[in-house]
Motif scaffolding. Structure first.
Motif, PDB file in Angstrom:
ATOM      1  N   THR A  74       7.897 -39.460 -80.018  1.00 17.65           N
ATOM      2  CA  THR A  74       8.916 -38.905 -80.744  1.00 17.65           C
ATOM      3  C   THR A  74       8.804 -39.989 -82.225  1.00 17.65           C
ATOM      4  OG1 THR A  74      10.407 -38.767 -79.006  1.00 17.65           O
ATOM      5  CG2 THR A  74      11.578 -39.246 -81.062  1.00 17.65           C
ATOM      6  N   TRP A  75       8.938 -39.382 -83.123  1.00 16.17           N
ATOM      7  CA  TRP A  75       8.930 -39.789 -84.618  1.00 16.17           C
ATOM      8  C   TRP A  75      10.153 -39.789 -85.164  1.00 16.17           C
ATOM      9  CZ3 TRP A  75       3.814 -41.434 -86.498  1.00 16.17           C
ATOM     10  CH2 TRP A  75       2.683 -41.292 -85.768  1.00 16.17           C
ATOM     11  N   ARG A  76      10.539 -41.227 -85.717  1.00 20.44           N
ATOM     12  CA  ARG A  76      11.680 -41.153 -86.803  1.00 20.44           C
ATOM     13  C   ARG A  76      11.260 -40.403 -87.914  1.00 20.44           C
ATOM     14  NH1 ARG A  76      16.003 -44.513 -86.753  1.00 20.44           N
ATOM     15  NH2 ARG A  76      15.330 -46.017 -85.568  1.00 20.44           N
ATOM     16  N   THR A  77      11.983 -39.593 -88.439  1.00 13.97           N
ATOM     17  CA  THR A  77      11.548 -38.459 -89.737  1.00 13.97           C
ATOM     18  C   THR A  77      12.810 -38.530 -90.759  1.00 13.97           C
ATOM     19  OG1 THR A  77      10.342 -37.387 -88.131  1.00 13.97           O
ATOM     20  CG2 THR A  77      10.878 -36.340 -90.251  1.00 13.97           C
ATOM     21  N   GLU A  78      12.054 -38.608 -91.916  1.00 13.00           N
ATOM     22  CA  GLU A  78      12.963 -38.466 -93.176  1.00 13.00           C
ATOM     23  C   GLU A  78      12.467 -37.318 -93.979  1.00 13.00           C
ATOM     24  OE1 GLU A  78      12.252 -41.895 -95.766  1.00 13.00           O
ATOM     25  OE2 GLU A  78      13.651 -43.304 -94.365  1.00 13.00           O
ATOM     26  N   LEU A  79      13.486 -36.310 -93.954  1.00 17.60           N
ATOM     27  CA  LEU A  79      13.132 -34.924 -94.455  1.00 17.60           C
ATOM     28  C   LEU A  79      13.943 -34.697 -95.808  1.00 17.60           C
ATOM     29  CD1 LEU A  79      12.995 -31.836 -92.530  1.00 17.60           C
ATOM     30  CD2 LEU A  79      14.465 -31.874 -94.513  1.00 17.60           C
ATOM     31  N   GLN A  80      13.139 -34.251 -96.854  1.00 19.17           N
ATOM     32  CA  GLN A  80      13.794 -33.990 -98.140  1.00 19.17           C
ATOM     33  C   GLN A  80      13.786 -32.619 -98.291  1.00 19.17           C
ATOM     34  OE1 GLN A  80      15.706 -36.059-100.323  1.00 19.17           O
ATOM     35  NE2 GLN A  80      16.309 -33.899-100.627  1.00 19.17           N
ATOM     36  N   SER A  81      14.770 -31.541 -98.352  1.00 19.66           N
ATOM     37  CA  SER A  81      14.690 -30.229 -98.712  1.00 19.66           C
ATOM     38  C   SER A  81      15.252 -29.937-100.338  1.00 19.66           C
ATOM     39  CB  SER A  81      15.696 -29.542 -97.836  1.00 19.66           C
ATOM     40  OG  SER A  81      15.586 -28.067 -97.925  1.00 19.66           O
ATOM     41  N   ASP A  82      14.381 -28.909-100.840  1.00 22.71           N
ATOM     42  CA  ASP A  82      14.965 -28.492-102.161  1.00 22.71           C
ATOM     43  C   ASP A  82      16.095 -27.340-102.137  1.00 22.71           C
ATOM     44  OD1 ASP A  82      13.744 -25.995-101.449  1.00 22.71           O
ATOM     45  OD2 ASP A  82      12.314 -25.904-103.043  1.00 22.71           O
ATOM     46  N   LEU A  94      18.957 -36.683 -98.449  1.00 26.55           N
ATOM     47  CA  LEU A  94      17.767 -37.107 -97.492  1.00 26.55           C
ATOM     48  C   LEU A  94      18.155 -36.735 -95.962  1.00 26.55           C
ATOM     49  CD1 LEU A  94      14.737 -38.210 -97.450  1.00 26.55           C
ATOM     50  CD2 LEU A  94      15.701 -40.353 -97.050  1.00 26.55           C
ATOM     51  N   ILE A  95      17.604 -36.291 -95.330  1.00 29.57           N
ATOM     52  CA  ILE A  95      18.105 -35.890 -93.884  1.00 29.57           C
ATOM     53  C   ILE A  95      17.166 -36.827 -92.969  1.00 29.57           C
ATOM     54  CG2 ILE A  95      18.276 -34.246 -92.061  1.00 29.57           C
ATOM     55  CD1 ILE A  95      18.275 -31.980 -94.107  1.00 29.57           C
ATOM     56  N   ASN A  96      17.828 -37.459 -92.174  1.00 33.29           N
ATOM     57  CA  ASN A  96      17.214 -38.671 -90.961  1.00 33.29           C
ATOM     58  C   ASN A  96      17.189 -37.541 -89.810  1.00 33.29           C
ATOM     59  OD1 ASN A  96      16.773 -40.886 -92.725  1.00 33.29           O
ATOM     60  ND2 ASN A  96      18.917 -40.931 -92.895  1.00 33.29           N
ATOM     61  N   CYS A  97      16.151 -37.507 -89.314  1.00 33.14           N
ATOM     62  CA  CYS A  97      15.951 -36.696 -88.081  1.00 33.14           C
ATOM     63  C   CYS A  97      14.793 -37.167 -87.078  1.00 33.14           C
ATOM     64  CB  CYS A  97      15.883 -35.177 -88.261  1.00 33.14           C
ATOM     65  SG  CYS A  97      14.479 -34.831 -89.758  1.00 33.14           S
ATOM     66  N   PHE A  98      14.324 -36.412 -86.382  1.00 33.93           N
ATOM     67  CA  PHE A  98      13.361 -36.892 -85.267  1.00 33.93           C
ATOM     68  C   PHE A  98      12.265 -35.461 -85.198  1.00 33.93           C
ATOM     69  CE2 PHE A  98      17.128 -39.239 -84.195  1.00 33.93           C
ATOM     70  CZ  PHE A  98      16.715 -40.685 -84.500  1.00 33.93           C
ATOM     71  N   LEU A 204      17.459 -43.266 -77.953  1.00 33.85           N
ATOM     72  CA  LEU A 204      15.982 -43.773 -77.506  1.00 33.85           C
ATOM     73  C   LEU A 204      15.870 -45.061 -78.855  1.00 33.85           C
ATOM     74  CD1 LEU A 204      13.016 -43.767 -76.072  1.00 33.85           C
ATOM     75  CD2 LEU A 204      12.686 -42.217 -77.694  1.00 33.85           C
ATOM     76  N   TYR A 205      16.032 -44.797 -79.910  1.00 34.64           N
ATOM     77  CA  TYR A 205      15.846 -45.915 -81.089  1.00 34.64           C
ATOM     78  C   TYR A 205      16.757 -46.925 -81.091  1.00 34.64           C
ATOM     79  CZ  TYR A 205      11.898 -43.182 -82.934  1.00 34.64           C
ATOM     80  OH  TYR A 205      10.700 -42.570 -83.114  1.00 34.64           O
ATOM     81  N   ASP A 206      18.084 -46.512 -80.637  1.00 36.14           N
ATOM     82  CA  ASP A 206      19.235 -47.395 -80.562  1.00 36.14           C
ATOM     83  C   ASP A 206      19.184 -48.303 -79.359  1.00 36.14           C
ATOM     84  OD1 ASP A 206      20.500 -46.305 -82.789  1.00 36.14           O
ATOM     85  OD2 ASP A 206      21.877 -45.098 -81.463  1.00 36.14           O
TER      86      ASP A 206
END
Length: 211
Positions: A74-82, A94-98, A204-206
Motif C-alpha cells: 500500500t502506497w500513500r498517494t497524492e493526486l492532483q486532477s485538472d 490535492l487529494i490524499n489517497c492510497f 494502517l498508517y495511523d
C-alpha cells in the motif's frame, strides 16, 4: 505464469526429444520411463506457483531471471486532477489517497481508494527498459460512492507510472479519463499490507504512526 496444460505440453515435448535421442543412440527403452511423468508435471507446477507468488522476490533472481520492480503493498498517494467542479468552477484541491498494489512475478493489479471513490485496474502490465527503469501501464474503472454520483459518474481511464529502479521509494505518474480530465500522482511511504477500503488503508498508517 505457465498453466498446467502448458507445463504438460512442454514436458511432453522434452520427453519426446529425449526418447528420440535415445532411439538414435541405440539406448534401450521401456514404459517405466514414462511412469514419473504425472509426478514431474505436478512438481514443476508447484515450484512455478511458489516462484510466481513468493520466490521471485529473492535477490538471487532479480536482474537476470526477473526484471520487475518491487511494488507490492500500500502506497500513500497524492493526486492532483485538472477536473473542474461544476458547482464552484474551480479545480479540486490535492487529494490524499492510497494505491494498493498486488503483485506476483506474472501479474500486477492496482486499486486506488479515496474518501469518495475507488479505482480498480481492468488490465495492467510492467515494461522493463534497458536503463534499469520500468513503466507500469494500466486501464482502470473508477466507481464513486453512490452519494457522490450526482457530480462524479462511473468512468474509465488509463494510467502510466514511471519507476526509477527495482526497489523504489517513490513513484510518479499521470492519468487520463474518458471524462476528458487528466492528472498527476505521486506514490510514497509503502506498507507491506494490502487493505481493501480507504478506511482500512488509513488505519494502517495511523497504526504505524501511533495515532
Amino acid at each position: 505464469m505457465l498453466t498446467r496444460p502448458q507445463i504438460s505440453a512442454f514436458l511432453a515435448l522434452s520427453l519426446a526429444l529425449w526418447i528420440g535421442f535415445l532411439v538414435i543412440t541405440g539406448e534401450p527403452l521401456s514404459w517405466s520411463m514414462l511412469a514419473p511423468f504425472g509426478t514431474v508435471v505436478g512438481g514443476v507446477s508447484f515450484i512455478l506457483l511458489m516462484f510466481d507468488i513468493w520466490a521471485w522476490k529473492w535477490p538471487i533472481f532479480q536482474g537476470w531471471l526477473i526484471k520487475r520492480p518491487m511494488l507490492h503493498g500500500t502506497w500513500r498517494t497524492e493526486l492532483q486532477s485538472d477536473w473542474i467542479d461544476p458547482k464552484t468552477g474551480e479545480t479540486v484541491p490535492l487529494i490524499n489517497c492510497f494505491v494498493v498494489i498486488r503483485q506476483t512475478a506474472s501479474k500486477i493489479s492496482l486499486r486506488m481508494v479515496t474518501p469518495e471513490s475507488r479505482s480498480e485496474t481492468v488490465s495492467a502490465g510492467i515494461e522493463a527498459h534497458s536503463d534499469g527503469t520500468f513503466e507500469v501501464s494500466c486501464a482502470y474503472r473508477n466507481k464513486p460512492k453512490a452519494k457522490f454520483r450526482d457530480r462524479s459518474e462511473v468512468h474509465y481511464g488509463a494510467m502510466l507510472l514511471g519507476v526509477e529502479n527495482a526497489k523504489p521509494l517513490r513513484v510518479e505518474g499521470e492519468y487520463w479519463t474518458d471524462r476528458k480530465t487528466t492528472g498527476s500522482l505521486v506514490l510514497f511511504e509503502r506498507k507491506d499490507k494490502t487493505p481493501i477500503t480507504y478506511d482500512e488503508a488509513l488505519a494502517l498508517y495511523d497504526e504505524s504512526s501511533g495515532v
